[in-house]
Design an enzyme around this catalytic site. Structure first.
Site, PDB file in Angstrom:
ATOM      1  N   ASP A 108       0.786  -1.232   0.000  1.00 45.28           N
ATOM      2  CA  ASP A 108       0.000   0.000   0.000  1.00 45.28           C
ATOM      3  C   ASP A 108       0.818   1.283   0.000  1.00 45.28           C
ATOM      4  O   ASP A 108       0.257   2.364   0.191  1.00 45.28           O
ATOM      5  CB  ASP A 108      -0.961   0.015   1.189  1.00 45.28           C
ATOM      6  CG  ASP A 108      -0.242  -0.092   2.525  1.00 45.28           C
ATOM      7  OD1 ASP A 108       0.939  -0.494   2.535  1.00 45.28           O
ATOM      8  OD2 ASP A 108      -0.869   0.214   3.555  1.00 45.28           O
ATOM      9  N   GLU A 109       2.123   1.209  -0.211  1.00 49.05           N
ATOM     10  CA  GLU A 109       2.890   2.448  -0.272  1.00 49.05           C
ATOM     11  C   GLU A 109       4.113   2.290  -1.149  1.00 49.05           C
ATOM     12  O   GLU A 109       4.651   1.199  -1.310  1.00 49.05           O
ATOM     13  CB  GLU A 109       3.288   2.939   1.113  1.00 49.05           C
ATOM     14  CG  GLU A 109       4.209   2.029   1.879  1.00 49.05           C
ATOM     15  CD  GLU A 109       4.682   2.656   3.181  1.00 49.05           C
ATOM     16  OE1 GLU A 109       4.976   3.879   3.209  1.00 49.05           O
ATOM     17  OE2 GLU A 109       4.763   1.923   4.187  1.00 49.05           O
TER      18      GLU A 109
END
Length: 443
Positions: A108-109
């Site tokens: 997610d990043e």
């Protein structure tokens, strides 16, 4: 070391409450309501909480038991990593269309180096426009998820900036203002300042980045060591010259499980080791990788955790080899008091396999013994066939997800991301018309 960047050309994107947001996207009845994703058993841990659940004090890494006490009306779901990987792939593809230099940190990043992109306007307004377009693209390709973005002259400040205006935030830090941004913040915002380092710094009166900036390099080295002290001295002054690295190779592949009751049966533990070894090597084979180091992780009934490792003569992806070494490592740990967590991992990864017709693994052959009946691992899985949040489909009612199960029954809510909140039905756990849904994996 490259000189400091003249413009804010490092972008950090962080998908907001990612696991929980995917669940809310796919489950209309949960939108706007508290959702907690993680282990749902008595020993579970929160992986992600929606912002509605965070309002009640639920946080990542909190025990599920505490999360339930703080927010008992939340939906507690297990993870659907196939759905999370699917959303992550869509975002990473979008980022790579923006720049060839993308460094994923997790599902997610990621960091993005805008200097390698097609854009040439690296003024604050110019990169703000790029970031706004990227945020809109993330929402589009994920079917409604949001990401917070920070843009700055360094990885340090870009990552901090992405966290300043969550959720769905955008912060661009103008060059020359980095230290003004950092100084009022708690010292724990600096990478590498964990609880132990923060306590050492607190003892000498360092609470904020401004306090840290006032400490000499020699004093920091005395407090936390040469490498760490030198790093903190630079980071407190927003000096971070780390480049965006396009490929981050996997360092290990592992599988572990936490059990609802302490396990003491040796044959059962060995059976679980074999099952973990099979799962690990299946992942190795799918990724066309092999590994030299086998590791076993054992957490006992009193939370004492042991890891044991051994390095092989050459890389392998053989289930037999990994399982035999893992069993040998397990035998080095006294498990008589009960095991609550067991894991197997392979590291020292390579993209080749040593051809060995005899598959010698460095261990003596076990003595011949009378064949014992196979150990029954299914008893650990009984009652766990249906997990909260799991995707299912019913022959009559169509697709839905498991709300809960117990006493021989499973309750399902029939809805999808494209429908409104759907009806709830309850079935016997062995209803032949109800089956799990497995998302197709990419080639």
């Amino acid at each position: 070391m490259r000189p400091p960047r003249a413009g804010p050309t490092i972008l950090h994107v962080d998908l907001d409450a990612f696991f929980a947001a995917v669940e809310q996207r796919d489950k209309p009845s949960l939108r706007g309501k508290p959702v907690v994703v993680g282990g749902v058993g008595g020993r579970g841990v929160v992986a992600t909480a929606s912002y509605e659940a965070r309002a009640y004090g639920v946080r990542s890494a909190m025990s599920t038991a505490e999360a339930r006490s703080r927010c008992p009306h939340a939906a507690f779901l297990t993870g659907r990593f196939d759905a999370y990987r699917e959303a992550s792939r869509a975002v990473m593809t979008l980022l790579r269309e923006l720049s060839p230099l993308v460094e994923p940190l997790s599902l997610d990043e990621a960091f993005v180096d805008l200097e390698a992109s097609r854009h040439t306007d690296f003024s604050v307004p110019g990169v703000t426009l790029v970031a706004e377009e990227l945020k809109a693209g993330v929402t589009e390709v994920t079917g409604g998820l949001h990401g917070s973005v920070g843009v700055a002259t360094s990885k340090l400040v870009a990552k901090i900036a992405s966290d300043l205006d969550k959720p769905d935030g955008l912060v661009v830090v103008p060059p020359g203002t980095e230290q003004d941004l950092l100084r009022p913040m708690k010292v724990s915002v600096i990478p590498g300042v964990g609880p132990a380092t923060a306590e050492r710094l607190r003892r000498v009166g360092v609470h904020t980045v401004a306090d840290l900036e006032a400490v000499s390099a020699d004093e920091l080295v005395r407090l936390v060591g040469q490498a760490h002290g030198t790093s903190l001295y630079d980071l407190a002054r927003a000096r971070d010259h780390r480049p965006v690295v396009a490929e981050r190779e996997a360092k290990s592949i592992s599988v572990e499980d936490t059990y609802d009751s302490d396990l003491v049966d040796k044959r059962l533990l060995e059976g679980l080791i074999d099952r973990h070894a099979t799962r690990v090597t299946e992942r190795l084979q799918k990724a066309r990788l092999s590994g030299r180091t086998v590791t076993v992780k054992v957490r006992l009934h009193d939370f004492t955790t042991y890891t044991r490792s051994t390095t092989l003569p050459s890389p392998t992806d053989s289930t037999r080899v990994v399982a035999r070494h893992a069993r040998a490592l397990l035998s080095e740990v006294d498990t008589s008091g009960g095991v609550r967590l067991l894991g197997v991992g392979v590291s020292g990864l390579a993209d080749w396999i040593q051809e060995d017709l005899f598959e010698y693994d460095g261990l003596p052959e076990p003595p011949a013994t009378a064949e014992a009946p196979p150990v029954d691992l299914t008893r650990l899985d009984r009652g766990r066939r249906w997990w909260p949040g799991q995707d299912v489909v019913h022959a009559e009612h169509g697709p839905g997800w498991v709300w809960g199960s117990g006493v021989g029954r499973v309750t399902v809510r029939f809805e999808t991301a494209e429908t409104g909140p759907g009806p709830v039905r309850t079935f016997l756990v062995d209803d032949p018309d109800l089956t799990k849904v497995t998302r197709p994996q990419p080639d």
